[in-house]
Scaffold this motif. Structure first.
Motif, short mmCIF file in Angstrom:
data_model
loop_
_atom_site.label_atom_id
_atom_site.label_comp_id
_atom_site.label_asym_id
_atom_site.label_seq_id
_atom_site.Cartn_x
_atom_site.Cartn_y
_atom_site.Cartn_z
N VAL A 156 0.84 -1.21 0.00
CA VAL A 156 0.00 0.00 0.00
C VAL A 156 0.87 1.25 0.00
CG1 VAL A 156 -1.60 1.34 1.44
CG2 VAL A 156 -2.03 -1.07 1.02
N THR A 157 1.91 1.25 0.82
CA THR A 157 2.75 2.44 0.89
C THR A 157 3.58 2.63 -0.38
OG1 THR A 157 4.45 1.22 2.10
CG2 THR A 157 2.84 2.45 3.41
N LEU A 158 4.01 1.54 -0.99
CA LEU A 158 4.73 1.67 -2.26
C LEU A 158 3.81 2.18 -3.37
CD1 LEU A 158 6.99 -1.51 -2.29
CD2 LEU A 158 7.73 0.87 -2.16
N LEU A 159 2.57 1.73 -3.36
CA LEU A 159 1.59 2.24 -4.32
C LEU A 159 1.39 3.74 -4.13
CD1 LEU A 159 -0.53 1.76 -6.57
CD2 LEU A 159 -2.17 1.28 -4.73
N ALA A 160 1.26 4.16 -2.88
CA ALA A 160 1.11 5.58 -2.59
C ALA A 160 2.33 6.37 -3.05
CB ALA A 160 0.88 5.79 -1.10
N PHE A 161 3.51 5.81 -2.85
CA PHE A 161 4.74 6.47 -3.28
C PHE A 161 4.77 6.64 -4.80
CE2 PHE A 161 9.34 6.51 -4.22
CZ PHE A 161 9.72 7.57 -3.40
N LEU A 162 4.35 5.59 -5.52
CA LEU A 162 4.32 5.68 -6.98
C LEU A 162 3.29 6.68 -7.47
CD1 LEU A 162 4.72 1.92 -7.94
CD2 LEU A 162 6.40 3.75 -8.20
N ILE A 163 2.14 6.74 -6.81
CA ILE A 163 1.11 7.71 -7.19
C ILE A 163 1.63 9.13 -6.97
CG2 ILE A 163 -1.17 8.62 -6.59
CD1 ILE A 163 -1.99 5.70 -5.98
N ALA A 164 2.32 9.34 -5.85
CA ALA A 164 2.85 10.67 -5.55
C ALA A 164 3.93 11.07 -6.54
CB ALA A 164 3.40 10.71 -4.13
N ALA A 165 4.67 10.10 -7.04
CA ALA A 165 5.77 10.40 -7.96
C ALA A 165 5.29 10.82 -9.34
CB ALA A 165 6.69 9.20 -8.08
N GLY A 166 4.09 10.40 -9.72
CA GLY A 166 3.69 10.67 -11.09
C GLY A 166 2.41 11.45 -11.28
N GLY A 167 1.82 11.96 -10.22
CA GLY A 167 0.51 12.58 -10.37
C GLY A 167 0.50 14.07 -10.18
N GLY A 168 -0.70 14.61 -10.33
CA GLY A 168 -0.92 16.03 -10.09
C GLY A 168 -1.32 16.25 -8.64
N VAL A 169 -1.96 17.40 -8.40
CA VAL A 169 -2.31 17.78 -7.03
C VAL A 169 -3.33 16.80 -6.45
CG1 VAL A 169 -3.37 19.57 -5.59
CG2 VAL A 169 -1.78 20.20 -7.41
N GLY A 170 -4.33 16.41 -7.21
CA GLY A 170 -5.33 15.47 -6.72
C GLY A 170 -4.72 14.12 -6.40
N ALA A 171 -3.84 13.66 -7.25
CA ALA A 171 -3.17 12.39 -7.01
C ALA A 171 -2.24 12.48 -5.81
CB ALA A 171 -2.38 11.96 -8.25
N ASP A 172 -1.60 13.62 -5.62
CA ASP A 172 -0.72 13.80 -4.47
C ASP A 172 -1.50 13.74 -3.16
OD1 ASP A 172 1.54 14.01 -6.02
OD2 ASP A 172 1.56 16.20 -6.03
N ILE A 173 -2.65 14.35 -3.14
CA ILE A 173 -3.48 14.33 -1.94
C ILE A 173 -3.95 12.90 -1.64
CG2 ILE A 173 -5.66 15.11 -0.93
CD1 ILE A 173 -5.15 17.79 -2.40
N PHE A 174 -4.38 12.19 -2.68
CA PHE A 174 -4.78 10.80 -2.51
C PHE A 174 -3.60 9.96 -2.02
CE2 PHE A 174 -5.28 6.51 -4.36
CZ PHE A 174 -6.37 6.10 -3.61
N ALA A 175 -2.42 10.20 -2.57
CA ALA A 175 -1.23 9.45 -2.17
C ALA A 175 -0.87 9.73 -0.72
CB ALA A 175 -0.06 9.80 -3.08
N MET A 176 -1.03 10.98 -0.28
CA MET A 176 -0.75 11.29 1.12
C MET A 176 -1.70 10.56 2.06
SD MET A 176 0.34 15.29 1.40
CE MET A 176 -0.91 16.00 0.34
N LEU A 230 -3.42 7.78 1.40
CA LEU A 230 -3.12 6.35 1.30
C LEU A 230 -1.83 6.00 2.03
CD1 LEU A 230 -4.17 3.75 -0.08
CD2 LEU A 230 -2.72 4.33 -2.02
N GLY A 231 -0.81 6.79 1.81
CA GLY A 231 0.48 6.55 2.46
C GLY A 231 0.42 6.71 3.97
N ALA A 232 -0.28 7.74 4.43
CA ALA A 232 -0.39 7.95 5.88
C ALA A 232 -1.15 6.80 6.53
CB ALA A 232 -1.08 9.28 6.16
N GLY A 233 -2.20 6.34 5.90
CA GLY A 233 -2.95 5.21 6.45
C GLY A 233 -2.12 3.94 6.50
#
Length: 103
Positions: free
Chosen positions: A57-77, A79-82
């Protein structure tokens, strides 16, 4: 700015999840080398799927944060925090079992 915060949050989450998996790996290795360590090795073996899901889950969040925009970054945060908090709690639970002498 949001991308930097997302990167840091997800990186911390990945480190927490990897710490839990690493702790279980070391516990399992040490338990297999000791006489009477089989209960601890069995406990670690049962907890590996939890650590794997947390790491995934955390690796998925890291990958989303690496390649997304603001909405994806918020979702990644989120997901990663959880995932990171769940892994941290699981690590604390695993450690407390062995500090109290339950195994």
């Amino acid at each position: 700015m949001v991308a930097l915060v997302a990167f840091l949050v997800t990186l911390a989450a990945v480190l927490a999840a990897a710490g839990h998996a690493g702790y279980l790996a070391m516990l399992s290795s040490a338990a297999k080398k000791r006489a009477g360590g089989q209960p601890a090795a069995d406990f670690a073996k049962k907890r590996f799927p939890i650590a794997g899901v947390g790491l995934g889950v955390t690796l998925l969040a890291f990958l989303i944060a690496a390649g997304g925009g603001v909405g994806a970054d918020i979702f990644a945060m989120i997901l990663g925090a959880g995932g990171g908090l769940g892994s941290l709690k699981a690590l604390q639970t695993s450690q407390s079992r062995f500090r109290n002498g339950q195994y």
